[in-house]
Design a protein around this motif. Structure first.
Motif, short mmCIF file in Angstrom:
data_model
loop_
_atom_site.label_atom_id
_atom_site.label_comp_id
_atom_site.label_asym_id
_atom_site.label_seq_id
_atom_site.Cartn_x
_atom_site.Cartn_y
_atom_site.Cartn_z
N LYS A 64 44.16 42.05 35.30
CA LYS A 64 44.68 42.50 34.01
C LYS A 64 45.95 41.74 33.63
O LYS A 64 46.16 41.44 32.44
CB LYS A 64 44.93 44.00 34.04
N GLU A 65 46.77 41.40 34.61
CA GLU A 65 47.96 40.60 34.34
C GLU A 65 47.56 39.25 33.77
O GLU A 65 48.17 38.74 32.83
CB GLU A 65 48.78 40.40 35.62
N GLU A 119 38.79 38.40 46.03
CA GLU A 119 40.00 38.98 46.61
C GLU A 119 41.05 39.38 45.57
O GLU A 119 42.08 39.96 45.91
CB GLU A 119 40.64 37.98 47.59
N LEU A 120 40.79 39.11 44.30
CA LEU A 120 41.78 39.38 43.26
C LEU A 120 41.73 40.85 42.84
O LEU A 120 40.67 41.37 42.49
CB LEU A 120 41.52 38.48 42.05
N SER A 121 42.87 41.51 42.89
CA SER A 121 42.94 42.93 42.54
C SER A 121 42.79 43.13 41.04
O SER A 121 43.06 42.22 40.25
CB SER A 121 44.26 43.54 43.01
N LEU A 122 42.40 44.33 40.67
CA LEU A 122 42.25 44.65 39.25
C LEU A 122 43.57 44.51 38.52
O LEU A 122 43.62 44.04 37.37
CB LEU A 122 41.70 46.07 39.08
N GLU A 123 44.65 44.89 39.17
CA GLU A 123 45.99 44.77 38.58
C GLU A 123 46.31 43.31 38.24
O GLU A 123 46.80 43.01 37.15
CB GLU A 123 47.04 45.33 39.54
N LYS A 124 46.02 42.40 39.18
CA LYS A 124 46.28 40.98 38.96
C LYS A 124 45.35 40.42 37.86
O LYS A 124 45.75 39.56 37.08
CB LYS A 124 46.07 40.19 40.26
N TYR A 183 32.89 40.11 39.78
CA TYR A 183 33.50 39.36 40.88
C TYR A 183 32.51 38.33 41.40
O TYR A 183 31.30 38.54 41.42
CB TYR A 183 33.90 40.31 42.01
N GLU A 187 36.20 47.04 31.51
CA GLU A 187 37.63 47.29 31.66
C GLU A 187 38.31 46.97 30.34
O GLU A 187 37.68 46.43 29.42
CB GLU A 187 38.23 46.42 32.78
#
Length: 226
Positions: A49-50, A42-47, A19, A4
């Protein structure tokens, strides 16, 4: 693992993402400047990257630190007033004519005495390579001895000029080290030795490899967590 990336200003941070059951997000920077991220299931890709963006300044700082000791960047020219790194320290060069060829160092100076100044580069290249083999072997011995208490270790190590790598472990478990390591800090040499020893057990940079590396050298990593 999956690859990523995030964009931080004009800088692109590429990272390997995996993960796991851990509760926090972990970021590791390896001496080859690669970035490894381990995230909760459980952590999303968006989170993710944040979080990477929040740590971007730290990541870039660590990558820059390791780039200072990149095998591809090690070069020097032997002339009075120039400098060269030895075991991570910077030494000033003094080249002078003499009745014999000799190299000595004291304080923060390398004194290169030569009959012909045009041969100063050749003389120093040979000297630093011989010194590298001696010193790296000296640093590696206690690390190999520690590793041998748990696993098989080779009876000897080998040296070779490598344009892009500090060390390697062949399929037949032959350990080869770059003589340019002599320009890096002792801690960097210790890490490379242990890294290649661990590759004798696990050939790839998978979980088992990092677990073994952490077991054998607990403080090896530059890691930041939430």
């Amino acid at each position: 693992m999956r690859k990523e990336q995030v964009i931080y200003g004009s800088y692109t941070i590429e990272f390997e993402l995996k993960y796991s059951k851990r509760k926090t997000l972990g970021v590791k920077i390896l001496p080859d400047t690669s970035v490894y991220v381990t995230a909760p299931l459980e952590l999303s890709l968006e989170k993710i990257k944040e979080n990477i963006l929040k740590k971007a300044s730290w990541i870039i700082k660590q990558k820059t630190y390791f780039l200072n000791f990149n095998a591809t960047e090690v070069s020097y020219e032997i002339k009075s007033g120039y400098t060269v790194h030895y075991l991570g320290r910077q030494y000033k060069l003094v080249v002078e004519k003499s009745i014999k060829d000799e190299i000595a160092y004291k304080g923060n100076l390398f004194l290169i005495s030569v009959k012909n100044k045009e041969k100063a580069q050749f003389l120093f290249d040979q000297w630093i390579k011989d010194r590298a083999i001696h010193k790296i072997t000296e640093i590696a011995k206690p690390i190999i001895k520690k590793f041998s208490k748990r696993f098989f270790t080779p009876s000897e190590i080998f040296f070779q000029d490598m344009p892009t790598r500090w060390g390697s472990c062949t399929i037949k478990d032959k350990l080869i080290f770059n003589t340019k390591l002599i320009h890096t800090p002792k801690r960097c040499i210790e890490y490379v030795v242990m890294h290649e020893l661990c590759h004798m057990i696990h050939k790839h940079h998978n979980d088992n490899f990092f677990k073994l590396l952490t077991l054998m050298m607990p403080d090896w990593r530059k890691e930041k967590t939430n």
